[in-house]
Design a protein around this motif. Structure first.
Motif, PDB file in Angstrom:
ATOM      1  N   ALA A  67       0.852  -1.194   0.000  1.00  0.00           N
ATOM      2  CA  ALA A  67       0.000   0.000   0.000  1.00  0.00           C
ATOM      3  C   ALA A  67       0.884   1.239   0.000  1.00  0.00           C
ATOM      4  O   ALA A  67       1.928   1.275   0.652  1.00  0.00           O
ATOM      5  CB  ALA A  67      -0.909  -0.002   1.229  1.00  0.00           C
ATOM      6  N   ARG A  68       0.448   2.250  -0.738  1.00  0.00           N
ATOM      7  CA  ARG A  68       1.212   3.493  -0.836  1.00  0.00           C
ATOM      8  C   ARG A  68       0.261   4.681  -0.968  1.00  0.00           C
ATOM      9  O   ARG A  68      -0.808   4.571  -1.549  1.00  0.00           O
ATOM     10  CB  ARG A  68       2.128   3.498  -2.065  1.00  0.00           C
ATOM     11  N   ALA A  69       0.726   5.820  -0.452  1.00  0.00           N
ATOM     12  CA  ALA A  69       0.064   7.105  -0.663  1.00  0.00           C
ATOM     13  C   ALA A  69       1.111   8.040  -1.256  1.00  0.00           C
ATOM     14  O   ALA A  69       2.321   7.794  -1.153  1.00  0.00           O
ATOM     15  CB  ALA A  69      -0.475   7.662   0.654  1.00  0.00           C
ATOM     16  N   LEU A  70       0.655   9.110  -1.866  1.00  0.00           N
ATOM     17  CA  LEU A  70       1.537  10.099  -2.482  1.00  0.00           C
ATOM     18  C   LEU A  70       1.477  11.390  -1.678  1.00  0.00           C
ATOM     19  O   LEU A  70       0.392  11.815  -1.267  1.00  0.00           O
ATOM     20  CB  LEU A  70       1.090  10.362  -3.927  1.00  0.00           C
ATOM     21  N   LEU A  71       2.638  11.994  -1.476  1.00  0.00           N
ATOM     22  CA  LEU A  71       2.733  13.272  -0.781  1.00  0.00           C
ATOM     23  C   LEU A  71       3.483  14.259  -1.666  1.00  0.00           C
ATOM     24  O   LEU A  71       4.545  13.930  -2.196  1.00  0.00           O
ATOM     25  CB  LEU A  71       3.499  13.102   0.541  1.00  0.00           C
ATOM     26  N   LEU A  72       2.915  15.436  -1.854  1.00  0.00           N
ATOM     27  CA  LEU A  72       3.623  16.563  -2.453  1.00  0.00           C
ATOM     28  C   LEU A  72       3.716  17.634  -1.378  1.00  0.00           C
ATOM     29  O   LEU A  72       2.706  17.993  -0.766  1.00  0.00           O
ATOM     30  CB  LEU A  72       2.866  17.119  -3.664  1.00  0.00           C
ATOM     31  N   VAL A  73       4.923  18.123  -1.133  1.00  0.00           N
ATOM     32  CA  VAL A  73       5.114  19.125  -0.088  1.00  0.00           C
ATOM     33  C   VAL A  73       6.055  20.216  -0.594  1.00  0.00           C
ATOM     34  O   VAL A  73       7.103  19.924  -1.178  1.00  0.00           O
ATOM     35  CB  VAL A  73       5.636  18.485   1.234  1.00  0.00           C
ATOM     36  N   ILE A 120       8.733  18.565  -3.030  1.00  0.00           N
ATOM     37  CA  ILE A 120       9.208  17.197  -2.851  1.00  0.00           C
ATOM     38  C   ILE A 120       8.046  16.249  -3.053  1.00  0.00           C
ATOM     39  O   ILE A 120       6.933  16.491  -2.565  1.00  0.00           O
ATOM     40  CB  ILE A 120       9.809  17.019  -1.439  1.00  0.00           C
ATOM     41  N   GLU A 121       8.330  15.150  -3.765  1.00  0.00           N
ATOM     42  CA  GLU A 121       7.352  14.089  -3.997  1.00  0.00           C
ATOM     43  C   GLU A 121       7.826  12.852  -3.240  1.00  0.00           C
ATOM     44  O   GLU A 121       8.971  12.432  -3.382  1.00  0.00           O
ATOM     45  CB  GLU A 121       7.298  13.787  -5.492  1.00  0.00           C
ATOM     46  N   ALA A 122       6.934  12.277  -2.432  1.00  0.00           N
ATOM     47  CA  ALA A 122       7.275  11.069  -1.676  1.00  0.00           C
ATOM     48  C   ALA A 122       6.105  10.100  -1.741  1.00  0.00           C
ATOM     49  O   ALA A 122       4.947  10.514  -1.803  1.00  0.00           O
ATOM     50  CB  ALA A 122       7.585  11.414  -0.227  1.00  0.00           C
ATOM     51  N   THR A 123       6.425   8.817  -1.735  1.00  0.00           N
ATOM     52  CA  THR A 123       5.394   7.786  -1.658  1.00  0.00           C
ATOM     53  C   THR A 123       5.726   6.870  -0.500  1.00  0.00           C
ATOM     54  O   THR A 123       6.891   6.703  -0.128  1.00  0.00           O
ATOM     55  CB  THR A 123       5.315   6.946  -2.952  1.00  0.00           C
ATOM     56  N   GLY A 124       4.687   6.268   0.067  1.00  0.00           N
ATOM     57  CA  GLY A 124       4.905   5.326   1.153  1.00  0.00           C
ATOM     58  C   GLY A 124       3.676   5.202   2.026  1.00  0.00           C
ATOM     59  O   GLY A 124       2.601   5.718   1.716  1.00  0.00           O
ATOM     60  N   MET A 125       3.875   4.514   3.117  1.00  0.00           N
ATOM     61  CA  MET A 125       2.815   4.353   4.102  1.00  0.00           C
ATOM     62  C   MET A 125       2.646   5.680   4.853  1.00  0.00           C
ATOM     63  O   MET A 125       3.596   6.471   4.943  1.00  0.00           O
ATOM     64  CB  MET A 125       3.156   3.223   5.068  1.00  0.00           C
ATOM     65  N   PRO A 126       1.476   5.917   5.414  1.00  0.00           N
ATOM     66  CA  PRO A 126       1.239   7.188   6.113  1.00  0.00           C
ATOM     67  C   PRO A 126       2.270   7.502   7.199  1.00  0.00           C
ATOM     68  O   PRO A 126       2.651   8.660   7.364  1.00  0.00           O
ATOM     69  CB  PRO A 126      -0.162   7.008   6.700  1.00  0.00           C
ATOM     70  N   GLY A 127       2.760   6.505   7.904  1.00  0.00           N
ATOM     71  CA  GLY A 127       3.760   6.740   8.954  1.00  0.00           C
ATOM     72  C   GLY A 127       5.059   7.296   8.395  1.00  0.00           C
ATOM     73  O   GLY A 127       5.660   8.213   8.975  1.00  0.00           O
ATOM     74  N   LYS A 128       5.512   6.763   7.271  1.00  0.00           N
ATOM     75  CA  LYS A 128       6.731   7.256   6.629  1.00  0.00           C
ATOM     76  C   LYS A 128       6.535   8.688   6.150  1.00  0.00           C
ATOM     77  O   LYS A 128       7.413   9.541   6.334  1.00  0.00           O
ATOM     78  CB  LYS A 128       7.106   6.361   5.442  1.00  0.00           C
ATOM     79  N   LEU A 129       5.376   8.956   5.543  1.00  0.00           N
ATOM     80  CA  LEU A 129       5.111  10.302   5.039  1.00  0.00           C
ATOM     81  C   LEU A 129       5.041  11.310   6.182  1.00  0.00           C
ATOM     82  O   LEU A 129       5.544  12.434   6.063  1.00  0.00           O
ATOM     83  CB  LEU A 129       3.841  10.316   4.197  1.00  0.00           C
ATOM     84  N   GLN A 130       4.460  10.903   7.306  1.00  0.00           N
ATOM     85  CA  GLN A 130       4.398  11.792   8.467  1.00  0.00           C
ATOM     86  C   GLN A 130       5.791  12.051   9.025  1.00  0.00           C
ATOM     87  O   GLN A 130       6.116  13.171   9.423  1.00  0.00           O
ATOM     88  CB  GLN A 130       3.481  11.224   9.551  1.00  0.00           C
ATOM     89  N   GLN A 174      -1.653  15.328   0.384  1.00  0.00           N
ATOM     90  CA  GLN A 174      -1.418  13.890   0.490  1.00  0.00           C
ATOM     91  C   GLN A 174      -2.621  13.141  -0.050  1.00  0.00           C
ATOM     92  O   GLN A 174      -3.757  13.445   0.290  1.00  0.00           O
ATOM     93  CB  GLN A 174      -1.162  13.491   1.944  1.00  0.00           C
ATOM     94  N   SER A 175      -2.349  12.157  -0.894  1.00  0.00           N
ATOM     95  CA  SER A 175      -3.434  11.354  -1.468  1.00  0.00           C
ATOM     96  C   SER A 175      -3.842  10.257  -0.495  1.00  0.00           C
ATOM     97  O   SER A 175      -3.158   9.984   0.484  1.00  0.00           O
ATOM     98  CB  SER A 175      -2.970  10.705  -2.781  1.00  0.00           C
ATOM     99  N   GLY A 176      -4.951   9.624  -0.816  1.00  0.00           N
ATOM    100  CA  GLY A 176      -5.327   8.417  -0.097  1.00  0.00           C
ATOM    101  C   GLY A 176      -4.454   7.262  -0.561  1.00  0.00           C
ATOM    102  O   GLY A 176      -3.722   7.364  -1.547  1.00  0.00           O
ATOM    103  N   GLN A 177      -4.545   6.161   0.151  1.00  0.00           N
ATOM    104  CA  GLN A 177      -3.730   5.001  -0.192  1.00  0.00           C
ATOM    105  C   GLN A 177      -4.334   4.215  -1.347  1.00  0.00           C
ATOM    106  O   GLN A 177      -5.543   4.179  -1.515  1.00  0.00           O
ATOM    107  CB  GLN A 177      -3.628   4.060   1.002  1.00  0.00           C
ATOM    108  N   ILE A 178      -3.459   3.598  -2.108  1.00  0.00           N
ATOM    109  CA  ILE A 178      -3.849   2.566  -3.053  1.00  0.00           C
ATOM    110  C   ILE A 178      -3.125   1.303  -2.613  1.00  0.00           C
ATOM    111  O   ILE A 178      -2.097   1.377  -1.938  1.00  0.00           O
ATOM    112  CB  ILE A 178      -3.519   2.938  -4.519  1.00  0.00           C
ATOM    113  N   ALA A 179      -3.677   0.135  -2.951  1.00  0.00           N
ATOM    114  CA  ALA A 179      -3.087  -1.097  -2.423  1.00  0.00           C
ATOM    115  C   ALA A 179      -3.338  -2.272  -3.359  1.00  0.00           C
ATOM    116  O   ALA A 179      -4.368  -2.339  -4.027  1.00  0.00           O
ATOM    117  CB  ALA A 179      -3.680  -1.402  -1.046  1.00  0.00           C
ATOM    118  N   LEU A 180      -2.374  -3.177  -3.378  1.00  0.00           N
ATOM    119  CA  LEU A 180      -2.473  -4.441  -4.108  1.00  0.00           C
ATOM    120  C   LEU A 180      -2.033  -5.572  -3.194  1.00  0.00           C
ATOM    121  O   LEU A 180      -1.177  -5.371  -2.324  1.00  0.00           O
ATOM    122  CB  LEU A 180      -1.551  -4.438  -5.336  1.00  0.00           C
ATOM    123  N   ASN A 181      -2.590  -6.769  -3.445  1.00  0.00           N
ATOM    124  CA  ASN A 181      -2.119  -7.955  -2.731  1.00  0.00           C
ATOM    125  C   ASN A 181      -0.697  -8.268  -3.162  1.00  0.00           C
ATOM    126  O   ASN A 181      -0.342  -8.089  -4.322  1.00  0.00           O
ATOM    127  CB  ASN A 181      -3.002  -9.169  -3.042  1.00  0.00           C
TER     128      ASN A 181
END
Length: 174
Positions: free
Chosen positions: A89-95, A128-138, A154-161
């Motif tokens: 699972a990943r979310a996108l952050l632009l800051v 800066i553009e970052a992707t990851g789990m919410p904890g990493k982005l925080q 920050q975007s919502g998460q997308i996820a794959l099995n």
């Protein structure tokens, strides 16, 4: 009466790509009083089918209710609860961060440590553009905060099995 602990759940929902499907799904949450953490819709490799990734904080009873209510929507093809340990699972952050000639290298180094990318440079700021789990982005935001955050999104998460298991509109051998 003891209240069950709410935990974060990721639901992956396959839907027909029809007008108003996002309104129907989000409306179900509103009508039932369920709280969405995030909702992201995207096209899939199957024409006419979209995948909605829903993140919600709920106890086991509520997550079952949410799944059942989603399945009642005619355009919903399949609802699957993704297991955290079997999911990517990943979310996108632009800051946008304040910088000057002295702080720019420090901000760029911080981005590098978090495997983020500088995507825009201006005299007084960097984006800066970052992707990851919410904890990493925080954690990245916490490091950048002393420099001054001008703007962030920050975007919502997308996820794959993980592995060979897929979510497809037709039954699979998974």
């Amino acid at each position: 009466m003891a209240q069950q602990d709410k935990t974060r759940h990721i639901l992956s929902v396959l839907v027909e790509d029809v007008d108003g499907i996002i309104s129907r799904v989000s409306g179900m949450f509103t009508r039932r009083g369920f709280n969405l953490v995030s909702l992201v819709s995207a096209k899939t490799s199957t024409p006419g089918i979209n995948r909605i990734t829903i993140v919600v904080d709920a106890d086991e009873v509520r997550i079952e209710q949410i799944s059942k209510q989603l399945n009642k929507i005619i355009q919903v093809i399949k609802v699957v609860r993704l297991e955290e340990d079997a999911t990517v699972a990943r979310a996108l952050l632009l800051v946008k961060v304040d910088v000057d000639n002295h702080t720019r290298p420090q901000v760029v180094d911080a981005a590098t440590i978090f495997r983020a990318r500088v995507v825009d440079v201006a005299p007084e700021s960097v984006v800066i553009e970052a992707t990851g789990m919410p904890g990493k982005l925080q954690a990245l935001l916490d490091v950048l905060e002393p420099f001054g955050i001008r703007e962030m999104l920050q975007s919502g998460q997308i996820a794959l099995n993980r592995g060979p298991r897929t979510l497809s509109p037709t039954p699979s051998r998974s």
